[in-house]
Design an enzyme around this catalytic site. Structure first.
Site, mmCIF file in Angstrom:
data_model
loop_
_atom_site.group_PDB
_atom_site.id
_atom_site.type_symbol
_atom_site.label_atom_id
_atom_site.label_comp_id
_atom_site.label_asym_id
_atom_site.label_seq_id
_atom_site.Cartn_x
_atom_site.Cartn_y
_atom_site.Cartn_z
ATOM 1 N N HIS A 80 13.326 60.304 46.835
ATOM 2 C CA HIS A 80 14.056 59.761 45.860
ATOM 3 C C HIS A 80 15.558 60.339 46.051
ATOM 4 C CE1 HIS A 80 14.986 58.728 41.437
ATOM 5 N NE2 HIS A 80 15.829 59.821 41.608
ATOM 6 N N GLU A 81 15.505 61.713 46.092
ATOM 7 C CA GLU A 81 16.628 62.632 45.724
ATOM 8 C C GLU A 81 17.483 62.401 47.037
ATOM 9 O OE1 GLU A 81 17.840 64.152 43.293
ATOM 10 O OE2 GLU A 81 15.918 63.426 42.192
ATOM 11 N N TYR B 38 27.296 56.487 38.300
ATOM 12 C CA TYR B 38 26.269 56.879 37.774
ATOM 13 C C TYR B 38 26.226 56.813 36.140
ATOM 14 C CZ TYR B 38 21.872 59.482 37.719
ATOM 15 O OH TYR B 38 20.399 59.820 37.487
ATOM 16 N N HIS C 256 17.805 56.414 33.825
ATOM 17 C CA HIS C 256 16.426 56.575 34.312
ATOM 18 C C HIS C 256 15.410 55.692 33.500
ATOM 19 C CE1 HIS C 256 18.174 60.582 35.474
ATOM 20 N NE2 HIS C 256 17.109 60.421 36.403
ATOM 21 N N GLU D 129 19.539 54.910 40.337
ATOM 22 C CA GLU D 129 18.355 55.519 39.984
ATOM 23 C C GLU D 129 17.261 54.543 40.593
ATOM 24 O OE1 GLU D 129 16.674 58.393 39.113
ATOM 25 O OE2 GLU D 129 18.706 59.249 38.936
ATOM 26 N N HIS E 25 19.684 59.451 46.756
ATOM 27 C CA HIS E 25 21.068 59.411 46.281
ATOM 28 C C HIS E 25 22.185 59.808 47.209
ATOM 29 C CE1 HIS E 25 20.020 58.872 42.018
ATOM 30 N NE2 HIS E 25 18.892 59.916 42.201
ATOM 31 N N ASP F 195 21.316 59.903 28.934
ATOM 32 C CA ASP F 195 20.985 59.782 30.164
ATOM 33 C C ASP F 195 21.927 58.846 30.718
ATOM 34 O OD1 ASP F 195 19.390 59.647 32.216
ATOM 35 O OD2 ASP F 195 18.245 57.727 31.446
#
Length: 400
Positions: A165-166, A180, A271, A189, A169, A266
């Protein structure tokens, strides 16, 4: 107006807010420390990103792991494992090293992508960051892993889909550059959830029907079995417990959540609303069947590369439909699966009327007709997998 890329954390602010309400003083303190450190890091990245000419370091995707030893200054971290070095006695070190490698190899073998930036960017990971740090993040140049507080989170390096996931990005930043915030941020995301899940499925050689489609299950609430931070299969049902309540993710546009475009909001619910395109990808993957990275994954990857910084849900849905036609043919079962999947989350592909479903032969298989004179054709007979998808969508409508 250009927006500076933030650090991209796996744990959203609404989860940390819940931790601040915990009756356990240590859990509250860990959450507060995590939020303060994250805010500081966000400021540092804004300064670094403003420096002209700052670029990633090339290195054929070579991995290097550093141990922060509960410090927060990366320059003081100790080198503990390199691409050519032996395994470590530290599980966090080896898990981080393995996860970086599997994600790198996934992008290389499936999409012929040369590391995160497609130019051989080296992969640096930092473990044991800070004290009881409840997060993991990509800061534009390296991966940082906290150890968790030991109660609500275990060591964040222990989840392959979190690592995938990271790092995704970074892929997104080097392709579409999705801003974002709001819908583009939710897509950002979602791309990370989608490809993080695919990295895990690819490493396990799981078909779409076999995968759990969960994110962070290994590191989230270690004392509670079966839950996760998010579920692509069932957004809104990843967890339901006294500590955090019920998963708030929506799974369709009529449930879209509007929040302020602020850190505590957020960034407009990135998210949360990622659950909508997440569900669309899941429905596409099971509709096509087989290994998800071979069909749906290629469609989404090509759509990501064709997107821009301000792409929203509608534009992205339209692009996936186009790319499915480019990759597999206009009217193909793959394109029909994309059409049906987005309809399942209440997004209609532009220029394509709502598909009419009807039996096309005596065995009960299902076809769809797009009815557009300009296209002068029909979306052909769907395969058995798409028939199963139609049943899934009917169940969703029944349960509304």
């Amino acid at each position: 107006m250009s927006r500076t890329r933030p650090i991209n954390c796996i744990i959203p602010p609404y989860i940390l807010d819940k931790l601040l309400e915990s009756p356990d003083r240590d859990v509250r303190q860990a959450a507060l420390d995590t939020m303060l450190t994250t805010a500081r890091l966000r400021g540092e990245r804004m300064v670094r990103a403003s420096i002209a000419g700052a670029t990633a370091t090339p290195g054929d995707g070579r991995r290097t792991i550093f141990d922060c030893d509960e410090g927060v200054t990366l320059s003081r971290a100790n080198l503990v494992r390199t691409e050519d070095g032996p395994e470590s006695a530290d599980t966090a070190v080896d898990k981080a090293f393995e996860g970086l490698g599997l994600t790198r190899d996934f992008y290389r073998q499936v999409f012929q992508r040369d590391s995160i930036d497609d130019q051989g960017m080296r992969l640096d990971g930092y473990v044991h960051f800070d004290v009881q740090f409840n997060n993991a993040f990509w800061d534009g140049q390296q991966m940082i892993f906290g150890d968790g507080d030991g109660t609500e989170f275990s060591n964040l390096a222990g989840s392959l889909d979190v690592i995938g996931h990271e790092l995704t990005h970074g892929v997104t930043e080097n392709t579409a550059g999705l801003e974002y915030h709001n819908q583009s941020g939710a897509l950002n995301e979602s791309m990370s959830d989608v490809f993080g899940s695919l990295v895990k499925q690819w490493s396990l050689k799981q078909k779409a029907e076999e995968a759990d489609w969960k994110i962070g299950a290994e590191v989230w609430t270690p004392g509670i079995a079966g839950d996760a931070l998010r579920s692509l299969k069932e957004p809104g049902h990843a967890y339901d417990n006294p500590q955090f309540g019920k998963d708030p993710q929506p799974d369709r546009m009529s449930r879209f959540i509007h929040l302020p475009d602020t850190p505590r909001g957020d960034s407009g619910g990135v998210h949360l609303n990622s659950g909508i395109p997440n569900k669309a990808f899941y429905l596409t993957a099971v509709g096509i069947g087989g290994f998800a990275w071979e069909g749906a994954g290629h469609i989404w990857y090509d759509a990501l590369r064709a997107s821009s910084a301000d792409t929203g849900f509608q534009d992205f849905a339209d692009t996936t439909y186009q790319k499915a036609g480019d990759l597999f043919g206009a009217g193909s079962p793959e394109q029909a699966a994309v059409l049906a999947a987005w309809a399942g989350v209440e997004i209609q592909i532009s220029g394509v009327p709502k598909a009419r479903t009807f039996p096309v032969n005596g065995n009960g298989r299902v076809g769809r007709e797009d009815g557009i004179a300009a296209l002068s054709r029909q979306l052909g007979e769907l395969n058995a997998k798409v028939a199963a998808l139609a049943k899934d969508l009917a169940t969703i409508k029944t349960n509304r």
